[in-house]
Motif scaffolding. Structure first.
Motif, PDB file in Angstrom:
ATOM      1  N   THR A  80      13.528 -38.212  41.924  1.00 54.06           N
ATOM      2  CA  THR A  80      14.837 -37.879  42.489  1.00 54.06           C
ATOM      3  C   THR A  80      15.838 -38.969  42.160  1.00 54.06           C
ATOM      4  O   THR A  80      15.500 -40.155  42.156  1.00 54.06           O
ATOM      5  N   SER A  81      17.061 -38.527  41.885  1.00 53.69           N
ATOM      6  CA  SER A  81      18.155 -39.468  41.687  1.00 53.69           C
ATOM      7  C   SER A  81      19.420 -38.796  42.192  1.00 53.69           C
ATOM      8  O   SER A  81      19.928 -37.859  41.575  1.00 53.69           O
ATOM      9  N   GLY A  82      19.887 -39.244  43.343  1.00 61.14           N
ATOM     10  CA  GLY A  82      21.088 -38.647  43.917  1.00 61.14           C
ATOM     11  C   GLY A  82      20.906 -37.166  44.184  1.00 61.14           C
ATOM     12  O   GLY A  82      19.980 -36.753  44.878  1.00 61.14           O
ATOM     13  N   ARG A  83      21.778 -36.349  43.587  1.00 63.15           N
ATOM     14  CA  ARG A  83      21.706 -34.895  43.787  1.00 63.15           C
ATOM     15  C   ARG A  83      20.718 -34.212  42.838  1.00 63.15           C
ATOM     16  O   ARG A  83      20.588 -32.986  42.847  1.00 63.15           O
ATOM     17  N   LEU A  84      20.047 -34.987  42.029  1.00 65.73           N
ATOM     18  CA  LEU A  84      19.115 -34.427  41.046  1.00 65.73           C
ATOM     19  C   LEU A  84      17.679 -34.636  41.497  1.00 65.73           C
ATOM     20  O   LEU A  84      17.321 -35.695  41.994  1.00 65.73           O
ATOM     21  N   ASN A  85      16.890 -33.584  41.290  1.00 63.69           N
ATOM     22  CA  ASN A  85      15.464 -33.678  41.574  1.00 63.69           C
ATOM     23  C   ASN A  85      14.720 -32.968  40.459  1.00 63.69           C
ATOM     24  O   ASN A  85      14.983 -31.795  40.171  1.00 63.69           O
ATOM     25  N   ALA A  86      13.827 -33.690  39.812  1.00 65.15           N
ATOM     26  CA  ALA A  86      13.035 -33.096  38.741  1.00 65.15           C
ATOM     27  C   ALA A  86      11.591 -32.993  39.194  1.00 65.15           C
ATOM     28  O   ALA A  86      11.053 -33.915  39.795  1.00 65.15           O
ATOM     29  N   SER A  87      10.969 -31.872  38.902  1.00 66.61           N
ATOM     30  CA  SER A  87       9.569 -31.675  39.247  1.00 66.61           C
ATOM     31  C   SER A  87       8.754 -31.452  37.974  1.00 66.61           C
ATOM     32  O   SER A  87       9.295 -31.070  36.938  1.00 66.61           O
ATOM     33  N   LEU A  88       7.462 -31.702  38.092  1.00 67.81           N
ATOM     34  CA  LEU A  88       6.571 -31.530  36.948  1.00 67.81           C
ATOM     35  C   LEU A  88       5.283 -30.854  37.395  1.00 67.81           C
ATOM     36  O   LEU A  88       4.639 -31.296  38.351  1.00 67.81           O
ATOM     37  N   ASP A  89       4.919 -29.781  36.707  1.00 66.07           N
ATOM     38  CA  ASP A  89       3.642 -29.109  36.933  1.00 66.07           C
ATOM     39  C   ASP A  89       2.954 -29.016  35.580  1.00 66.07           C
ATOM     40  O   ASP A  89       3.209 -28.100  34.796  1.00 66.07           O
ATOM     41  N   LYS A  90       2.095 -29.993  35.316  1.00 67.89           N
ATOM     42  CA  LYS A  90       1.450 -30.060  34.000  1.00 67.89           C
ATOM     43  C   LYS A  90       0.567 -28.857  33.741  1.00 67.89           C
ATOM     44  O   LYS A  90       0.508 -28.344  32.629  1.00 67.89           O
ATOM     45  N   SER A  91      -0.143 -28.421  34.784  1.00 68.49           N
ATOM     46  CA  SER A  91      -1.122 -27.351  34.575  1.00 68.49           C
ATOM     47  C   SER A  91      -0.463 -26.072  34.094  1.00 68.49           C
ATOM     48  O   SER A  91      -1.039 -25.316  33.312  1.00 68.49           O
ATOM     49  N   SER A  92       0.751 -25.817  34.559  1.00 69.54           N
ATOM     50  CA  SER A  92       1.460 -24.608  34.124  1.00 69.54           C
ATOM     51  C   SER A  92       2.417 -24.895  32.976  1.00 69.54           C
ATOM     52  O   SER A  92       3.049 -23.977  32.459  1.00 69.54           O
ATOM     53  N   GLY A  93       2.534 -26.151  32.596  1.00 70.67           N
ATOM     54  CA  GLY A  93       3.420 -26.504  31.490  1.00 70.67           C
ATOM     55  C   GLY A  93       4.876 -26.305  31.821  1.00 70.67           C
ATOM     56  O   GLY A  93       5.637 -25.795  30.993  1.00 70.67           O
ATOM     57  N   ARG A  94       5.277 -26.707  33.034  1.00 72.56           N
ATOM     58  CA  ARG A  94       6.654 -26.469  33.453  1.00 72.56           C
ATOM     59  C   ARG A  94       7.256 -27.675  34.164  1.00 72.56           C
ATOM     60  O   ARG A  94       6.576 -28.433  34.843  1.00 72.56           O
ATOM     61  N   SER A  95       8.567 -27.799  34.001  1.00 72.51           N
ATOM     62  CA  SER A  95       9.348 -28.757  34.759  1.00 72.51           C
ATOM     63  C   SER A  95      10.639 -28.071  35.174  1.00 72.51           C
ATOM     64  O   SER A  95      11.138 -27.192  34.458  1.00 72.51           O
ATOM     65  N   THR A  96      11.156 -28.461  36.313  1.00 70.36           N
ATOM     66  CA  THR A  96      12.447 -27.947  36.743  1.00 70.36           C
ATOM     67  C   THR A  96      13.359 -29.116  37.087  1.00 70.36           C
ATOM     68  O   THR A  96      12.901 -30.165  37.533  1.00 70.36           O
ATOM     69  N   LEU A  97      14.631 -28.910  36.842  1.00 69.34           N
ATOM     70  CA  LEU A  97      15.657 -29.865  37.261  1.00 69.34           C
ATOM     71  C   LEU A  97      16.526 -29.148  38.284  1.00 69.34           C
ATOM     72  O   LEU A  97      17.177 -28.156  37.958  1.00 69.34           O
ATOM     73  N   TYR A  98      16.504 -29.649  39.498  1.00 70.10           N
ATOM     74  CA  TYR A  98      17.264 -29.073  40.597  1.00 70.10           C
ATOM     75  C   TYR A  98      18.516 -29.911  40.792  1.00 70.10           C
ATOM     76  O   TYR A  98      18.441 -31.133  40.909  1.00 70.10           O
ATOM     77  N   ILE A  99      19.661 -29.237  40.792  1.00 69.94           N
ATOM     78  CA  ILE A  99      20.934 -29.919  41.025  1.00 69.94           C
ATOM     79  C   ILE A  99      21.517 -29.363  42.318  1.00 69.94           C
ATOM     80  O   ILE A  99      21.782 -28.154  42.427  1.00 69.94           O
ATOM     81  N   ALA A 100      21.695 -30.230  43.293  1.00 69.11           N
ATOM     82  CA  ALA A 100      22.229 -29.805  44.588  1.00 69.11           C
ATOM     83  C   ALA A 100      23.749 -29.921  44.601  1.00 69.11           C
ATOM     84  O   ALA A 100      24.322 -30.816  43.984  1.00 69.11           O
ATOM     85  N   ALA A 101      24.363 -28.994  45.311  1.00 72.38           N
ATOM     86  CA  ALA A 101      25.816 -29.032  45.533  1.00 72.38           C
ATOM     87  C   ALA A 101      26.568 -29.337  44.243  1.00 72.38           C
ATOM     88  O   ALA A 101      27.255 -30.362  44.119  1.00 72.38           O
ATOM     89  N   SER A 102      26.434 -28.460  43.279  1.00 73.47           N
ATOM     90  CA  SER A 102      26.981 -28.700  41.939  1.00 73.47           C
ATOM     91  C   SER A 102      28.492 -28.946  41.970  1.00 73.47           C
ATOM     92  O   SER A 102      29.227 -28.415  42.824  1.00 73.47           O
ATOM     93  N   GLN A 103      28.935 -29.759  41.024  1.00 69.75           N
ATOM     94  CA  GLN A 103      30.345 -30.130  40.895  1.00 69.75           C
ATOM     95  C   GLN A 103      30.804 -29.858  39.471  1.00 69.75           C
ATOM     96  O   GLN A 103      29.991 -29.876  38.550  1.00 69.75           O
TER      97      GLN A 103
END
Lengths: 114, 117
Positions: free
Chosen positions: A58-81
């Motif tokens: 996590t960094s500020g309004r950004l949160n990145a997740s990682l799921d290696k087993s499924s081969g996926r990552s997401t970048l979540y941006i809160a309260a976009s500007q």
């Protein structure tokens, strides 16, 4: 073949919305995954780095997740500007080396409308 | 001051010409890279130098020749330009070739857009 894909290719949202950008990769044996931001006519800026042993960063309004087993990552941006408008690239390090296997996705172009 | 600077920012030239793109970093880093971003926006590594020595040389035509006169500079020379060479070329640097694996601290220049007519 080691590949990184990102969906959607482009996304337009009104200001204030929370949003998720997706990254998929082949080969779950990754070393780490990194999210970058690219502004038009500019170079890339690193946002978040997730090591293969981590589940999220996590960094500020950004949160990145990682799921290696499924081969996926997401970048979540809160309260976009509107200032979040840029292209977001996901890059995966497949193995420990000098960078030969540092594979970038094509990016998601984000527009945040005032 | 710009950390990683590239010149020129735009380059338009004819097929068959020879051109160079220059890159300089003032971060005191040991490792520098050249990446190519094609029309589909995929960014791919071309070369990397660590303290003036070539450590990555991906599958690029030998018309492309990198040169590192010192560790702060990495130039890219392209001979006999072809239409397919049209792309944006990015220079980048990191503290060294290994620390970047742990820190992710990779600094990019603003890119040089090459158009071959």
């Amino acid at each position: 073949k080691q590949e990184v894909t990102q969906i959607p290719a482009a996304l337009s949202v009104p200001e204030g919305e929370n949003l998720v950008l997706n990254c998929s990769f082949t080969d779950s044996a990754i070393y780490n995954l990194q999210w970058f931001r690219q502004d038009p006519g500019k170079g890339l800026t690193s946002l978040l780095l997730i090591q293969s042993s981590q589940r999220e960063q996590t960094s500020g309004r950004l949160n990145a997740s990682l799921d290696k087993s499924s081969g996926r990552s997401t970048l979540y941006i809160a309260a976009s500007q509107p200032g979040d408008s840029a292209t977001y690239l996901c890059a995966v390090r497949f193995g420990v080396n000098y960078g030969q296997n540092f594979v970038f996705g094509p990016g998601t172009r984000l527009s945040v409308l005032p | 001051d710009t950390a990683v600077s590239q010149t020129p920012k735009y380059l338009v030239t004819q097929m068959g010409n020879d051109k160079s793109i220059k890159c300089e970093q003032n971060l005191g880093h040991d490792t520098m890279y050249w990446y190519k971003q094609d029309s589909k926006k995929f960014l791919k590594i071309m070369f990397s130098y660590n303290n003036k020595e070539l450590i990555i040389n991906e599958t690029v035509p030998n018309r492309f020749s990198p040169k590192s006169p010192d560790k702060a500079h990495l130039n890219l020379h392209i001979n006999s330009l072809e239409l397919g060479d049209s792309a944006v070329y990015f220079c980048a640097s990191s503290q060294d070739a290994w620390a970047v694996l742990y820190t992710g601290e990779l600094f990019f220049g603003e890119g040089s857009r090459l158009t071959v007519l």
